[in-house]
Structures are given as structure tokens and as C-alpha cells.
Write a protein that holds these residues in place. Structure first.
Motif, PDB file in Angstrom:
ATOM      1  N   ARG A 190      -5.394 -27.351   7.740  1.00 18.01           N
ATOM      2  CA  ARG A 190      -5.143 -28.616   8.412  1.00 18.01           C
ATOM      3  C   ARG A 190      -3.767 -29.121   7.992  1.00 18.01           C
ATOM      4  NH1 ARG A 190      -8.700 -28.563  12.527  1.00 18.01           N
ATOM      5  NH2 ARG A 190     -10.890 -28.806  11.868  1.00 18.01           N
ATOM      6  N   GLN A 215      -8.344 -33.666  11.269  1.00 18.68           N
ATOM      7  CA  GLN A 215      -9.318 -34.058  10.248  1.00 18.68           C
ATOM      8  C   GLN A 215      -8.617 -34.421   8.935  1.00 18.68           C
ATOM      9  OE1 GLN A 215     -13.090 -34.272  10.677  1.00 18.68           O
ATOM     10  NE2 GLN A 215     -11.914 -34.728  12.529  1.00 18.68           N
ATOM     11  N   SER A 232     -13.997 -35.762   7.018  1.00 18.14           N
ATOM     12  CA  SER A 232     -14.945 -35.304   8.036  1.00 18.14           C
ATOM     13  C   SER A 232     -15.291 -36.510   8.897  1.00 18.14           C
ATOM     14  CB  SER A 232     -16.209 -34.726   7.400  1.00 18.14           C
ATOM     15  OG  SER A 232     -15.953 -33.485   6.775  1.00 18.14           O
ATOM     16  N   THR A 233     -14.993 -36.417  10.185  1.00 14.59           N
ATOM     17  CA  THR A 233     -15.253 -37.529  11.094  1.00 14.59           C
ATOM     18  C   THR A 233     -16.448 -37.208  11.984  1.00 14.59           C
ATOM     19  OG1 THR A 233     -13.675 -36.691  12.733  1.00 14.59           O
ATOM     20  CG2 THR A 233     -12.828 -38.193  11.039  1.00 14.59           C
ATOM     21  N   VAL A 296     -15.461 -31.607  11.411  1.00 19.13           N
ATOM     22  CA  VAL A 296     -16.252 -32.735  11.904  1.00 19.13           C
ATOM     23  C   VAL A 296     -17.716 -32.508  11.555  1.00 19.13           C
ATOM     24  CG1 VAL A 296     -14.676 -33.318  13.769  1.00 19.13           C
ATOM     25  CG2 VAL A 296     -16.465 -31.635  14.174  1.00 19.13           C
TER      26      VAL A 296
END
Length: 342
Positions: A190, A215, A232-233, A296
Motif C-alpha cells: 500500500r 487502505q 482496515s475500512t 477492507v
């Protein structure tokens, strides 16, 4: 130092036998003398409390006397139910833990192993383009591509931080050069790329950026990014994290969280640390129940590792007075801006 309280009970009590799953202990023997040792349970490093998931519906006892008498005050359980742990008691060969709801048998508890993830001080890398590995382990290649000739030049562990020096697309796959003859497939990392400050945020104000595509969460002070890490969404399409520009409206050092529309997705999380709500029930908070940051998986909130949640909680406003455990934002003590975007 562990606080030890030892008391010996020379009374006639009932002993216990292992009960079937989801049932209370059943006393079967009389005239058993036992010793009870109560210990304070120290939390793991980085957490304010110890936590455990209930393996199944389990009896809850308000006191140890009720444990001995086998008179539970209720039951607690569920698919994703977590409790906070405060003390342990040894009753003969059995161990019970005092949770936030009462005493529970050890065999019903699965203890949490908190994430070791901690973010990056961007002030120390002001000229670098950074990325963080979010897969458990990935291979580094001597050149971009997956052919036999692209020899493996090493491996990286999850949450390792790398600098990106060059990008190259090979057969439709994006690769990053992270060193001399060291290439990494972009899928496994990321990027910690800060965005520009939204116009509504002042040049001297703090603000938090949540990048849903990557993220990643980044703390900014005006036009200067200062800290970044993985989050973490919300898991789409059912639980997407709300997008937009908001302000933190309330902060809690510990907050219970419950929700879910069906038995399959219900959750009950005790004493969630370092919680900051920025829009209705959407918050930024620690997650002690998983270690999969960078992907996620939440019900809409922004999950951080305990270390990162504590960092953002201490850095962001409103400021909590020393004698309080929560605070609402006011005109005199406003909340930090939160910008959630893709």
C-alpha cells in the motif's frame, strides 16, 4: 509487578466437572477443600486491557461465591463477542477470569494477540516515496516480471516499509523498484502517498486523511504530512465507510461497540480503545480482534492497530482533560478534521 491476592478458604464447597459446551458447571463432589488464588491480569504490550473472544455462549457469575455455588447471573455469547479481562482466579484445577461482565470459565475464552503494526514518522522520510507491505510474506525479485529469469532476491514480511525509486509495467502488471536489482509487485503493498490539503482546512490546522483505495491513514499538520500507517475500512457493498470531510465530534478512551443486522454479522466488542467518532457512528479506533490491516474488513469504521490508534488519539483533538475518559468537541476545543476519500 503483578498484584497477587491470596486467600485460603477452609470451607466445605462443591467441586466442578467439565460441562458440555455452552452449559454451566455442575457440582458433583462434596467435602472438597480448595485454595483460591486471585491474580491481576496484565494487558499485552500496547493495550490498556487484555481481551478474549467467547468461543460459545457461556455462564457469567457476578462473584466467586456464585461460581462455587453454581448460580450464574446470566449468559453471554455470540458469533463475534469479545470481553475485557481484569483478574484470574484458580479454583482447584479450574481457572476463571473476571471480565467486564463478571466471572467466566477459561475454556470459553480465546485470548487476543494484538498486532505489532506501528506507523511511519513521515518527517523522517520527507523526500521519500514510501509503501508498506500488507501481505504476510512476499518475494522480492532481481528484475520486474514473473519469468524464471526473474530470480528471487529476498523476501519481505508484513508491515515492512520500503521506498519506491521506480515504476515499471511488465505484461500488464505494475512493479516497484525498491533498491538495486530489487523489484516488488505493487499488488502486495500500500502506497503512503499524502494528498493535498482540502480547501476548507486551514493551513495551520491538523487533519486526518483516510485513503480508501490504499487502505492508508495519514496525519497532516497544514501542508505537512507527519505520520502514516495501514487501516482496515468498511467492507463493501454492505458496510462501506462514509466518504466526505468531517470533524471528530467525540472521543472515548474505551467504548463498547455492538451492531449487525443478522445473526451472521452481529458483533459485541467490549472496551474498544482510543475511539474517535467523526460522523454519527463512524469512528477511528483500535482493533484488538484482528491483524489484517491494509485490507477492507470492518463494519464501516476505520480500524487501526493498537499502537497507531493510541498515536492518533493522543495527537488529534478535542483534548481530553486528565480527569475524564471522554470528551465532546466544542467551539473552544474543536475536533480534528477527517477527510475520507478514494
Amino acid at each position: 509487578m503483578r498484584r497477587l491476592i491470596f486467600w485460603t478458604l477452609s470451607i466445605v464447597i462443591l467441586s466442578f466437572v467439565l460441562a458440555p459446551v455452552a452449559s454451566a458447571d455442575e457440582p458433583v463432589a462434596k467435602n472438597t477443600v480448595i485454595e483460591v488464588v486471585v491474580n491481576k491480569v496484565e494487558p499485552p504490550s500496547g493495550l490498556p486491557l487484555h481481551y478474549a473472544r467467547l468461543r460459545y455462549a457461556t455462564p457469567v457469575y457476578r462473584t466467586l461465591e456464585m461460581v462455587w455455588a453454581n448460580t450464574p447471573t446470566g449468559w453471554r455469547g455470540g458469533r463475534d463477542t469479545w470481553v475485557s479481562i481484569h483478574e484470574s482466579a484458580e479454583l482447584g484445577s479450574r481457572v476463571y477470569y473476571r471480565t467486564g461482565y463478571g466471572w467466566m470459565p477459561e475454556r470459553a475464552l480465546q485470548f487476543a494477540a494484538p498486532s505489532a503494526l506501528h506507523g511511519v514518522d513521515l518527517l523522517e522520510h520527507s523526500t521519500d516515496r514510501l509503501a508498506m507491505v500488507y501481505w504476510p510474506k512476499v518475494n522480492v525479485h532481481s528484475k520486474p516480471g514473473v519469468a524464471e529469469s526473474a530470480a528471487i532476491a529476498g523476501t519481505l514480511e508484513g508491515y515492512d516499509v520500503v521506498s519506491i525509486f521506480e515504476e515499471k509495467v511488465v505484461n500488464g502488471v505494475l512493479w516497484y523498484r525498491i533498491g538495486d536489482d530489487r523489484w516488488l509487485r505493487s499488488l502486495f503493498v500500500r502506497r503512503l502517498d499524502p494528498a493535498r490539503r482540502p480547501a476548507r482546512i486551514g493551513p495551520d490546522e491538523k487533519w486526518i486523511e483516510v485513503n480508501l483505495s490504499q487502505q492508508v491513514i495519514i496525519a497532516h499538520e497544514g501542508d505537512t504530512p507527519v505520520y502514516a500507517t495501514l487501516v482496515s475500512t468498511g467492507l463493501p457493498p454492505k458496510w462501506p465507510t462514509v466518504q466526505g470531510l468531517f470533524r471528530i465530534w467525540i472521543k472515548y478512551q474505551l467504548a463498547r461497540m455492538r451492531g449487525g443486522d443478522t445473526p451472521e454479522d452481529q458483533y459485541d466488542l467490549a472496551d474498544v480503545p482510543w475511539t474517535m467518532y467523526f460522523y454519527r457512528g463512524y469512528g477511528i479506533h483500535a482493533a484488538y480482534w484482528h491483524d489484517k490491516f491494509g485490507a477492507v474488513r470492518s463494519h464501516g469504521c476505520v480500524n487501526l492497530s493498537p499502537a497507531d490508534a493510541r498515536w492518533f488519539f493522543d495527537w488529534a483533538t478535542p483534548v481530553i482533560p486528565d480527569d475524564q475518559s471522554s470528551v465532546r468537541s466544542t467551539a473552544e476545543n474543536p475536533g480534528t478534521w477527517v477527510w475520507v476519500h478514494k
